[in-house]
Design a protein around this motif. Structure first.
Motif, PDB file in Angstrom:
ATOM      1  N   LEU A 243      35.323  41.425  43.505  1.00  0.00           N
ATOM      2  CA  LEU A 243      36.029  42.123  42.426  1.00  0.00           C
ATOM      3  C   LEU A 243      35.589  43.585  42.377  1.00  0.00           C
ATOM      4  O   LEU A 243      36.385  44.489  42.152  1.00  0.00           O
ATOM      5  N   ALA A 244      34.298  43.800  42.605  1.00  0.00           N
ATOM      6  CA  ALA A 244      33.749  45.161  42.571  1.00  0.00           C
ATOM      7  C   ALA A 244      34.235  45.972  43.772  1.00  0.00           C
ATOM      8  O   ALA A 244      34.463  47.165  43.667  1.00  0.00           O
ATOM      9  N   ARG A 245      34.389  45.303  44.889  1.00  0.00           N
ATOM     10  CA  ARG A 245      34.688  45.992  46.132  1.00  0.00           C
ATOM     11  C   ARG A 245      36.174  46.307  46.321  1.00  0.00           C
ATOM     12  O   ARG A 245      36.528  47.294  46.974  1.00  0.00           O
ATOM     13  N   ALA A 246      37.068  45.495  45.780  1.00  0.00           N
ATOM     14  CA  ALA A 246      38.504  45.710  45.934  1.00  0.00           C
ATOM     15  C   ALA A 246      38.929  47.003  45.239  1.00  0.00           C
ATOM     16  O   ALA A 246      38.237  47.475  44.337  1.00  0.00           O
ATOM     17  N   SER A 247      40.070  47.573  45.654  1.00  0.00           N
ATOM     18  CA  SER A 247      40.600  48.776  44.991  1.00  0.00           C
ATOM     19  C   SER A 247      40.684  48.526  43.489  1.00  0.00           C
ATOM     20  O   SER A 247      40.345  49.385  42.688  1.00  0.00           O
ATOM     21  N   ILE A 248      41.136  47.322  43.164  1.00  0.00           N
ATOM     22  CA  ILE A 248      41.217  46.899  41.762  1.00  0.00           C
ATOM     23  C   ILE A 248      40.665  45.478  41.649  1.00  0.00           C
ATOM     24  O   ILE A 248      41.077  44.597  42.393  1.00  0.00           O
ATOM     25  N   GLY A 249      39.730  45.291  40.742  1.00  0.00           N
ATOM     26  CA  GLY A 249      39.213  43.954  40.465  1.00  0.00           C
ATOM     27  C   GLY A 249      39.767  43.483  39.132  1.00  0.00           C
ATOM     28  O   GLY A 249      39.731  44.208  38.148  1.00  0.00           O
ATOM     29  N   ILE A 250      40.296  42.286  39.136  1.00  0.00           N
ATOM     30  CA  ILE A 250      40.849  41.724  37.887  1.00  0.00           C
ATOM     31  C   ILE A 250      40.118  40.418  37.594  1.00  0.00           C
ATOM     32  O   ILE A 250      40.110  39.501  38.426  1.00  0.00           O
ATOM     33  N   ALA A 251      39.508  40.328  36.415  1.00  0.00           N
ATOM     34  CA  ALA A 251      38.775  39.114  36.052  1.00  0.00           C
ATOM     35  C   ALA A 251      39.576  38.305  35.050  1.00  0.00           C
ATOM     36  O   ALA A 251      40.294  38.849  34.213  1.00  0.00           O
ATOM     37  N   MET A 252      39.436  37.003  35.141  1.00  0.00           N
ATOM     38  CA  MET A 252      39.995  36.125  34.134  1.00  0.00           C
ATOM     39  C   MET A 252      39.050  36.153  32.930  1.00  0.00           C
ATOM     40  O   MET A 252      37.838  35.970  33.102  1.00  0.00           O
ATOM     41  N   GLY A 253      39.590  36.356  31.755  1.00  0.00           N
ATOM     42  CA  GLY A 253      38.779  36.426  30.537  1.00  0.00           C
ATOM     43  C   GLY A 253      38.021  35.141  30.257  1.00  0.00           C
ATOM     44  O   GLY A 253      37.031  35.134  29.524  1.00  0.00           O
ATOM     45  N   THR A 254      38.471  34.057  30.870  1.00  0.00           N
ATOM     46  CA  THR A 254      37.821  32.759  30.726  1.00  0.00           C
ATOM     47  C   THR A 254      36.680  32.597  31.733  1.00  0.00           C
ATOM     48  O   THR A 254      35.991  31.590  31.730  1.00  0.00           O
ATOM     49  N   GLY A 255      36.511  33.600  32.592  1.00  0.00           N
ATOM     50  CA  GLY A 255      35.522  33.506  33.666  1.00  0.00           C
ATOM     51  C   GLY A 255      34.118  33.867  33.230  1.00  0.00           C
ATOM     52  O   GLY A 255      33.847  34.078  32.048  1.00  0.00           O
ATOM     53  N   THR A 256      33.223  33.940  34.202  1.00  0.00           N
ATOM     54  CA  THR A 256      31.829  34.277  33.908  1.00  0.00           C
ATOM     55  C   THR A 256      31.716  35.765  33.567  1.00  0.00           C
ATOM     56  O   THR A 256      32.497  36.588  34.035  1.00  0.00           O
TER      57      THR A 256
END
Ligand code: ADP
Ligand code: MG
Length: 290
Positions: A243-256
């Motif tokens: 996620l950090a390395r991609a042009s854009i990182g998108i996290a699920m709000g339900t994730g860690t």
């Protein structure tokens, strides 16, 4: 680009549950052409349930050992197994030398016997021979279920399968992304057959499976260096570096929390339907300022 317009755009996005960490992320999102999805917890609900347990040994006894080991693990697969044991009132037994083998499985000693539970890579690593005929196992995989092998003292003795339903809106989200011209991919630590079955169900054509947690970020780098602009979407600790390395990182709000911290954007409630909207909104808000 006037920061004010981007800020206004990100304010509007927030109303829908799309949280941009920076105004810059909103600008960068418009250059993305490839969207890479993690499987478990991103495309699927991340709440797996055990569908099948098969062993050549005493079922109840082996299950007792397994649930006692998995109780020590925080993996969603472990939670599913523990719940399965509890539903059958399987008692816990003392275990020793519990170990997590990241992206592969777990092991521990129970009744002076070493038990391994995990994927093929784990079995290979411990030189545990699998049965020649794996057609039953493959049947579960082609349904999109995840298989975990079980071994006792280095000998294969059975397997467990879990199913994890696909999120509502996943099919439509992927379809909308394709219609808007994006390429989609799945990047997962799970087995190729399982991953391909899930990908097929949601309409993703490219699958990169059997990827170790430590190699997810490397895969993103490879895609980016081949000229693609990648957005990675994930929820787990093992997704954070990618996620950090991609042009854009998108996290699920339900994730860690670790995934959310590493990402540029968070989707509230882990709502996959918000993905097409995320890219539409970033394109629109950047257009507005030009
Ligand atoms: P994902 O990319 O689906 O989140 P992981 O990289 O965490 O998967 O794990 C990959 C594989 O390792 C799983 O599909 C499973 O076979 C095995 N595994 C991981 N953790 C466990 C566990 N606690 N018990 C049994 N098997 C596990
Ligand atoms: Mg995941």
């Amino acid at each position: 680009a006037t920061p004010t317009s981007i800020m206004a755009g990100s304010g509007r996005a927030a109303e829908y549950g799309i949280l941009f960490k920076t105004a810059e992320a909103m600008e960068r999102a418009k250059d993305v052409d490839t969207i890479v999805f993690d499987k478990t917890g991103t495309i699927t609900e991340g709440r797996p349930t055990v569908t099948h347990f098969e062993t050549t040994r005493d079922q109840a006894k082996l299950l007792s050992a397994i649930v006692s080991i998995e109780r020590e693990s925080e993996h969603p697969l472990a939670t599913a197994i523990v719940r399965y044991g509890e539903e059958q009132n399987i008692p816990f037994v003392p275990i020793e030398q519990f170990q997590t083998i990241m992206g592969k499985g777990v092991s521990a000693t129970v009744n002076q016997e070493t038990i391994h539970i995990g994927n093929k890579t784990l079995m290979d690593e411990y030189h545990i021979a699998l049965p020649n005929d794996l057609s039953t196992v493959d049947k579960y995989r082609t349904q999109g279920e995840t298989v975990m092998y079980i071994a006792a003292d280095g000998k294969y003795c059975g397997f467990l399968t879990v199913a994890d339903p696909i999120k509502e809106g996943a099919v439509e989200a992927i379809q909308q992304l394709h219609e808007a011209g994006y390429s989609t991919m799945m990047l997962t630590g799970d087995n190729e057959k399982t991953a391909e079955a899930i990908a097929k169900k949601v309409g993703i054509k490219e699958v990169i499976a059997d990827v170790l947690p430590t190699n997810k970020a490397e895969t993103i780098d490879l895609l980016e260096s081949s000229g693609l602009r990648v957005a990675m979407i994930g929820d787990g600790i093992n997704d954070a570096p990618a996620l950090a390395r991609a042009s854009i990182g998108i996290a699920m709000g339900t994730g860690t929390d670790i995934a959310i911290e590493a990402a540029d954007i968070t989707l509230m409630q882990g709502n996959i339907s918000l993905v097409p909207k995320t890219f539409r909104m970033s394109a629109a808000s950047v257009r507005n300022i030009k």
